[in-house]
Design an enzyme around this catalytic site. Sequence first.
Site, short mmCIF file in Angstrom:
data_model
loop_
_atom_site.label_atom_id
_atom_site.label_comp_id
_atom_site.label_asym_id
_atom_site.label_seq_id
_atom_site.Cartn_x
_atom_site.Cartn_y
_atom_site.Cartn_z
N GLY A 281 0.80 -1.23 0.00
CA GLY A 281 0.00 0.00 0.00
C GLY A 281 0.83 1.27 0.00
O GLY A 281 0.64 2.15 -0.82
N HIS B 229 -2.41 6.17 8.36
CA HIS B 229 -1.54 5.09 8.88
C HIS B 229 -0.06 5.46 8.72
O HIS B 229 0.71 5.39 9.68
CB HIS B 229 -1.87 3.80 8.12
CG HIS B 229 -1.07 2.61 8.56
ND1 HIS B 229 -1.54 1.70 9.49
CD2 HIS B 229 0.18 2.20 8.23
CE1 HIS B 229 -0.62 0.77 9.69
NE2 HIS B 229 0.43 1.05 8.94
N GLU B 230 0.33 5.86 7.53
CA GLU B 230 1.75 6.15 7.31
C GLU B 230 2.17 7.37 8.11
O GLU B 230 3.27 7.42 8.67
CB GLU B 230 2.05 6.37 5.81
CG GLU B 230 1.62 5.24 4.88
CD GLU B 230 2.02 3.84 5.33
OE1 GLU B 230 3.05 3.68 6.02
OE2 GLU B 230 1.28 2.89 5.01
N MET C 299 4.56 3.30 2.21
CA MET C 299 5.70 3.10 3.09
C MET C 299 6.05 4.39 3.82
O MET C 299 6.17 5.45 3.22
CB MET C 299 6.90 2.60 2.26
CG MET C 299 8.16 2.38 3.05
SD MET C 299 7.96 1.08 4.29
CE MET C 299 9.06 1.69 5.55
N1 B3K Z 1 5.59 -0.61 6.76
C1 B3K Z 1 5.08 -0.78 5.43
C2 B3K Z 1 4.99 -2.20 4.98
C3 B3K Z 1 6.27 -2.75 4.51
C4 B3K Z 1 6.04 -4.11 3.89
C5 B3K Z 1 7.33 -4.77 3.52
N2 B3K Z 1 7.09 -5.99 2.79
C6 B3K Z 1 3.75 -0.13 5.27
C7 B3K Z 1 2.95 0.00 6.49
O1 B3K Z 1 2.59 -0.95 7.16
O2 B3K Z 1 2.66 1.10 6.85
ZN ZN Z 2 2.24 0.18 8.91
#
Ligand code: B3K
Ligand code: ZN
Length: 869
Positions: free
Chosen positions: A261, A297-298, A263
Amino acid sequence: MTESAPKAKYRSDYQTSSHTITDVNLTFDLHETQTKVTAVSQVKQLGDESTLVLDGENVELINMSVNEEAWSDFTITETGIEISNLPQEFELVVENYISPSTNTALEGLYISDGSYCTQCEAEGFRRITYFLDRPDVLAKYTTKVIADKTAFPYLLSNGNKIEQGELEGGKHFVTWEDPHPKPSYLFALVAGDFDVLRDVFKTRSGRDVALEIFVDKGNLDRANHAMVSLINSMKWDEQRFGLEYDLDIYMIVAVDFFNMGAMENKGLNVFNSKFVLANDQTATDTDYLGIEAVIGHEYFHNWTGNRVTCRDWFQLSLKEGLTVFRDQEFSSDLGSRSVNRINNVRIIRGPQFAEDASPMSHPIRPDKVIEMNNFYTLTVYEKGSEVIRMMHTLLGEDKFQAGMRLYFERHDGTAATCEDFVCAMEDTSGIDLKQFRLWYSQSGTPTLTVTDSYDESAKTYTLKVSQHTQSTQDQADKQALHIPFDVELYDEHGNCFELRCNGSELNNVLNVTQNEQEFVFENIASKPVPSMLREFSAPVRLDFDYSDEQLAFLMINAKNDFAKWDAGQMLLAKYIKSNVSSVQSGGSVELPSLVVDAFRGVLLNKDLDEAFIAEALSLPSFNEVAGWYNTVDVDAVCDVLKGIKSLLADALQDELSALYQTLTQSDYSIEHDAIGKRSLRNLCLQYLVNVEDYQHLAEQQYRNANNMTDTIAAMSAANSASLSCRQSLMDDYSEKWSHDGLVMDKWFALQGSNPASNALDNVKHCMSHKAFSLSNPNRTRSLIGSFLNMNPRRFHDISGEGYQFAGEILMQLNESNPQVASRLIDPLLKLKKYDEKRQELIKLELNKLRSLDNLAKDLFEKVTKALES
Ligand code: B3K
Ligand code: ZN
């Protein structure tokens, strides 16, 4: 696999790093096949071990020096490099090449539609340079990016821009400095030509933060909602959690090629364009809400993930479970709390419970991992969030927030563990969470079995509660968990009894802690109707023998919407189960009038929100129903779900059609009220097209629609009911949108879930559509993913052709993009859910994969577990 099998890592083997890197200075001279990376690291030995072992994958070393002296004392290994005879403290310079244009795995530095971008979580930084690529090594990064100025006017990285200038040969450079020490997985770099949407956010302490959203040229009119969502997120985190942003700039870049989705890279989020781009002509209401949730979320990760990060990857739920909890609360505070809760609970009861029952079952804090990317799961994220939510229930908002403050006080700027989080909650609240901690280490879905009895003369009502968690593939023995069990008791007029339980006052939440427990409620004047597991107070299955009348009563009288919805779902579940048995023995699908009337009551209830009514009338998905059975009869379940829909449609057609007409809106807005009206109207349509007299509505709505939500709802109704207009609507849409992959994803998803008998041939045919490409994860998930996950009848066709098709696609993706392959394979892992013939057919495909000599470890881990099941 002919080479040595990939090795597992164990949580219990955690060791602190032999060295740390305090500062790193990176220079990227961008080139499609030969990007030159120079990494200047300040390294310190921490213990007795002087050999430095760095991670590295697909990097071509050019030069190495230590304290400005050429260094040749190293060995390149399969997983990195070992450098020996080093001093205690030194400057390490590594120069290497990488090839972004051939990086189809989309991990590390790669090219998306002509722009350079990175994805480093979990272990992608090692594909950029040799490094201590582990989350507990926190360094300050300075990054200089060099590229052609015309093709790549924007050169971005984390932190603040400190320098920029022109270079020879039409090149330019920009240097970024991130003042916050961070682990390598939060590093990001982007280079390209974009349109930029700009805004400013004033923090509560009065600082101005520049907000910049970078989108492909021509897409500026689709970036607004993302910006509004970002500003709302920043405000909300200040108000509800007291957390303020900590840099002068926050950038988001939307890219088309992205494995998941989005990062949360520090100050420079990279997003799948699906979670940024939206306008009323291209995006549905669901897309809008998804963007708000993912942007939130991010952003929330900036504190829960970035400021406090994870000590090791086994602790992933520390940041993900907590951040999902935060984004769920954000969406609930801004929109409808009950509708958000319903949708989150559907995910747990459907795909998360299915994961618990699958060969991949694992606790929210896993113990054993071969490929970390395989553990970005519904269990770690969604069940992880439920575990945080249970603590929130046990502590209450005030103590929970105090716990959060202590957590930041103790761990800001460090890499922490799940245990650290629980300790902070325990220490501020004084509530004993010793047994509660089992939620972190025990996998599987507990079942609460409840029986009740009423003592007329003593005026007591007793609930006997027993808990049981079935063994899972990863863990045979299960212990009793601490389960917050939220209950309410109703008298026959729909009033709640005041709760006194086992001698003391009770504020709804019972602590279930033993395998068997009795709760005696006093002063209960008449036999009550219990409402249990209110708000889904724990991620468990509830087994209680409700009568139809009791459920219909709760659908009307329960004090909160979630409990009303849940009662309706339980009533449906009873009749889905009984009809499945009846269909299996040659009977037809039937519903008693009590059930039909209960749903009619909901439909006509003027006190309920439209969005809620739409949820209440939505049947559980095939996948959720499948989870109720050890062996699922695919055709019988599909027949029953379709049959119930037709029966309800038939019986309620007048009410549905009247509502469909009254809910018409002339203008499109994304106010929650307008979204609710659309979703109820489109639910009516979905039912109505099962009645011949109303089938014309689908085409009529498609032709008249002034927004994408109504367009897709019309197409989806035509698709699922296989209406004669289906083909012409699909053709019309494809003609209009084939230049736009993101918009075509909705069309591909309908092709994948098409119930028609020739669906598989169509799907294969769609793979040559000009908008389709197997190298784009969104396209692959839309078309192939929806066929595997949302088309049970055709995917599980007894010919085995669906499985064979999946096998062939997986073989291709194994080479080009193992992460996408590994997500796609999930339905095949659940082979034990099907009859023996199907199991054999699935095994055949799994064995073919198993015998590949280049099987990626992502698939290796899942395929071997499935074959062991
Ligand atoms: N932290 C990233 C997800 C990374 C996935 C790596 N395969 C997005 C999230 O959870 O916000
Ligand atoms: Zn996350």
